[in-house]
Design a protein around this motif. Structure first.
Motif, short mmCIF file in Angstrom:
data_model
loop_
_atom_site.label_atom_id
_atom_site.label_comp_id
_atom_site.label_asym_id
_atom_site.label_seq_id
_atom_site.Cartn_x
_atom_site.Cartn_y
_atom_site.Cartn_z
N GLY A 166 0.78 -1.24 0.00
CA GLY A 166 0.00 0.00 0.00
C GLY A 166 0.80 1.28 0.00
O GLY A 166 0.23 2.36 0.16
N PHE A 167 2.12 1.20 -0.18
CA PHE A 167 2.92 2.42 -0.24
C PHE A 167 2.66 3.19 -1.54
O PHE A 167 2.83 4.40 -1.58
CB PHE A 167 4.41 2.09 -0.12
CG PHE A 167 4.84 1.71 1.27
CD1 PHE A 167 5.17 2.70 2.20
CD2 PHE A 167 4.90 0.39 1.67
CE1 PHE A 167 5.58 2.36 3.49
CE2 PHE A 167 5.30 0.04 2.95
CZ PHE A 167 5.63 1.02 3.87
N ILE A 168 2.29 2.48 -2.58
CA ILE A 168 1.95 3.13 -3.85
C ILE A 168 0.58 2.63 -4.29
O ILE A 168 0.07 1.63 -3.78
CB ILE A 168 2.99 2.83 -4.96
CG1 ILE A 168 3.11 1.32 -5.20
CG2 ILE A 168 4.34 3.43 -4.59
CD1 ILE A 168 3.99 0.96 -6.39
N THR A 169 -0.01 3.32 -5.27
CA THR A 169 -1.33 2.93 -5.76
C THR A 169 -1.27 2.28 -7.14
O THR A 169 -2.24 1.65 -7.56
CB THR A 169 -2.26 4.16 -5.82
OG1 THR A 169 -1.67 5.15 -6.68
CG2 THR A 169 -2.45 4.75 -4.44
N GLU A 170 -0.15 2.46 -7.85
CA GLU A 170 -0.04 1.83 -9.16
C GLU A 170 1.42 1.78 -9.61
O GLU A 170 2.27 2.51 -9.11
CB GLU A 170 -0.88 2.56 -10.21
CG GLU A 170 -0.49 4.00 -10.44
CD GLU A 170 -1.43 4.70 -11.40
OE1 GLU A 170 -1.17 4.60 -12.62
OE2 GLU A 170 -2.41 5.32 -10.95
N ILE A 171 1.68 0.88 -10.56
CA ILE A 171 3.02 0.75 -11.15
C ILE A 171 2.96 1.24 -12.58
O ILE A 171 2.09 0.84 -13.36
CB ILE A 171 3.48 -0.73 -11.13
CG1 ILE A 171 3.56 -1.24 -9.69
CG2 ILE A 171 4.84 -0.88 -11.82
CD1 ILE A 171 3.84 -2.73 -9.58
N ALA A 172 3.88 2.12 -12.94
CA ALA A 172 3.94 2.64 -14.30
C ALA A 172 4.78 1.71 -15.16
O ALA A 172 5.87 1.30 -14.76
CB ALA A 172 4.53 4.04 -14.32
N ILE A 173 4.27 1.36 -16.32
CA ILE A 173 5.01 0.53 -17.26
C ILE A 173 5.98 1.41 -18.02
O ILE A 173 5.58 2.42 -18.61
CB ILE A 173 4.07 -0.19 -18.23
CG1 ILE A 173 3.03 -0.99 -17.44
CG2 ILE A 173 4.86 -1.10 -19.17
CD1 ILE A 173 3.62 -2.03 -16.52
N ALA A 174 7.27 1.02 -18.02
CA ALA A 174 8.29 1.86 -18.66
C ALA A 174 8.07 1.98 -20.16
O ALA A 174 8.29 3.02 -20.75
CB ALA A 174 9.68 1.29 -18.38
N MET A 175 7.66 0.89 -20.80
CA MET A 175 7.45 0.91 -22.24
C MET A 175 6.14 0.19 -22.57
O MET A 175 5.79 -0.81 -21.98
CB MET A 175 8.61 0.21 -22.98
CG MET A 175 9.95 0.88 -22.78
SD MET A 175 11.25 0.01 -23.66
CE MET A 175 10.74 0.27 -25.36
N ARG A 176 5.40 0.71 -23.54
CA ARG A 176 4.17 0.09 -23.99
C ARG A 176 4.25 -0.20 -25.47
O ARG A 176 4.72 0.62 -26.25
CB ARG A 176 2.98 1.00 -23.73
CG ARG A 176 2.67 1.22 -22.25
CD ARG A 176 1.41 2.05 -22.09
NE ARG A 176 1.01 2.19 -20.71
CZ ARG A 176 1.45 3.14 -19.90
NH1 ARG A 176 2.33 4.02 -20.34
NH2 ARG A 176 1.04 3.21 -18.65
N ALA A 177 3.74 -1.38 -25.87
CA ALA A 177 3.69 -1.71 -27.30
C ALA A 177 2.53 -0.95 -27.92
O ALA A 177 1.44 -0.88 -27.36
CB ALA A 177 3.48 -3.21 -27.47
N VAL A 178 2.73 -0.37 -29.08
CA VAL A 178 1.70 0.41 -29.75
C VAL A 178 1.33 -0.27 -31.05
O VAL A 178 2.20 -0.55 -31.88
CB VAL A 178 2.20 1.85 -30.04
CG1 VAL A 178 1.12 2.65 -30.74
CG2 VAL A 178 2.61 2.52 -28.74
N ALA A 179 0.05 -0.55 -31.24
CA ALA A 179 -0.41 -1.22 -32.46
C ALA A 179 -0.61 -0.20 -33.56
O ALA A 179 -1.72 0.18 -33.92
CB ALA A 179 -1.71 -1.97 -32.18
N LYS A 180 0.49 0.27 -34.09
CA LYS A 180 0.43 1.26 -35.15
C LYS A 180 1.59 1.01 -36.09
O LYS A 180 2.73 0.94 -35.69
CB LYS A 180 0.53 2.68 -34.58
CG LYS A 180 0.42 3.77 -35.62
CD LYS A 180 0.60 5.14 -35.00
CE LYS A 180 -0.55 5.49 -34.10
NZ LYS A 180 -0.44 6.89 -33.60
N TYR A 181 1.28 0.90 -37.38
CA TYR A 181 2.32 0.61 -38.35
C TYR A 181 2.05 1.40 -39.62
O TYR A 181 0.95 1.33 -40.16
CB TYR A 181 2.37 -0.88 -38.65
CG TYR A 181 3.41 -1.26 -39.70
CD1 TYR A 181 4.72 -0.86 -39.57
CD2 TYR A 181 3.04 -2.02 -40.81
CE1 TYR A 181 5.66 -1.20 -40.52
CE2 TYR A 181 3.97 -2.37 -41.76
CZ TYR A 181 5.29 -1.96 -41.61
OH TYR A 181 6.21 -2.30 -42.56
#
Length: 375
Positions: A166-181
């Motif tokens: 409970g020290f934090i409320t969420e974890i940020a993802i450093a990198m996200r895959a983007v479905a765009k080409y």
């Protein structure tokens, strides 16, 4: 202005010097100055990367942030140790990046003086311990007793463990895959363009070094030395290969000819530069152990002598090349220096120390890194 960004990057200190941030020290005054430059904001985002520091200053920063009366988001971007954890709990939303680390421990310090002075300081530390434990219990999912146990053993936590407690409320993802080409697009982002330039510069520098030291990436050729110290170069074999009938060889640059007895006792037979036969060692000779040992030592000495001669020739050749290429070497060094300057310019930091101009790291592809060793 929608969001104000406050950066707590460094050790938490107590001397309220306006230049403290230049030395990696963060104080309440520094935090207030950052906020005052953006006080028309609707909400505040606090970026944290700190090993901790002075206890009372950390609580003061926490209380100041809570007094603003605006939604607070804290983002841990590296390490959050010791009193830095108290500041992180000022957030209504508390985020931790996936590669960050969290640590809580007992308050500590040093004091000198009479026994009464030392006991007074010890009592003060004990109060700080319970103050921190009570604070953690009120802000997280753990009890005061659990907090004290974690503090006693100096507990380091991963983002997942920090979230669970409970020290934090969420974890940020450093990198996200983007479905765009966009295969038809030929435009390149500034980041990709810089990467391409850096790779090109590094290849240029590597090529210059290889050219200077005579290393063009070609594999080392197989060379053997016969019992008489004659060097035989197998032009189509690499260093770890074993010669076989049909392999091509040269001696002093000319096609190998005739019979050559090897240290092992085998005889290599060459004709027109080709190995035509490998005769096994003659087993009908002197069986004296002493004689065999002398032959082996003699063959090894000849092999070592041939290697020394080869190294000497290589050294002479390199020395002549070095003497004759002075001008070329100077020009090469100048080119490498220019490449390094371009490289430095290409990968230079874009971090702006002015809080007004700082960008939210979650909305930009560029990165900001400030690291300090654990204590």
């Amino acid at each position: 202005m929608e969001t104000a960004h406050i950066y707590i990057y460094g050790e938490i200190g107590w001397i309220q010097d306006k230049n403290s941030s230049e030395y990696g020290i963060v104080t309440l005054s520094d935090v207030k100055r950052q906020y005052d430059a953006q006080k028309d904001c609707k909400d505040v985002k606090v970026h944290i990367h700190t090993i901790g520091g002075v206890v009372w200053e950390g609580f003061a920063i926490h209380d100041f942030l809570r007094s603003l009366g605006k939604p607070i988001t804290t983002v841990i971007e590296g390490v959050c140790y010791s009193i830095g954890t108290v500041i992180s709990l000022a957030g209504d939303t508390r985020i931790m990046t996936s590669n960050s680390e969290f640590m809580i421990h007992m308050p500590w310090g040093m004091v000198s003086g009479e026994s009464a002075d030392i006991q007074k300081y010890a009592d003060s530390l004990k109060k700080d311990e319970h103050k921190a434990a009570d604070f953690y219990a009120a802000k997280t999912k753990i009890t005061k007793e659990e907090a004290l146990e974690l503090m006693k053993v100096e507990t380091f936590m991963t983002p997942e463990e920090t979230l669970e407690k409970g020290f934090i409320t969420e974890i940020a993802i450093a990198m996200r895959a983007v479905a765009k080409y966009k295969p038809k697009s030929s435009k390149m982002s500034k980041k990709d363009d810089n990467k391409k330039k850096v790779n090109g510069l590094m290849k240029s520098i590597e090529g210059a070094f290889n050219k200077f030291f005579g290393n063009d990436g070609a594999p080392q050729l197989k060379m053997v030395v016969d019992a008489n110290g004659v060097e035989i170069d197998f032009t189509e074999l690499e260093e770890d290969d074993t010669p076989a009938v049909g392999d091509k060889a040269t001696i002093d640059g000319a096609a190998a000819e005739g019979e050559h007895v090897m240290p092992s006792g085998e005889t290599y037979v060459f004709a027109a530069g080709s190995l035509t036969e490998i005769k096994p060692a003659d087993e009908g000779g002197d069986d004296s152990e002493e004689m065999q040992q002398l032959q082996t030592e003699n063959a090894q000495l000849k092999k070592d002598l041939a290697a020394e001669k080869k190294a000497h020739k290589a050294l002479q050749k390199a020395n002549k090349k070095l003497e004759s290429d002075t001008a070329a070497t100077k020009k090469m060094v100048e080119t490498m220096q220019a490449d390094f300057k371009k490289l430095k310019k290409s990968i230079g930091s874009d971090f702006d120390t002015d809080p007004k101009n700082r960008k939210d790291p979650e909305k930009t592809t560029k990165s900001r890194k400030v690291f300090k060793d654990k204590e």
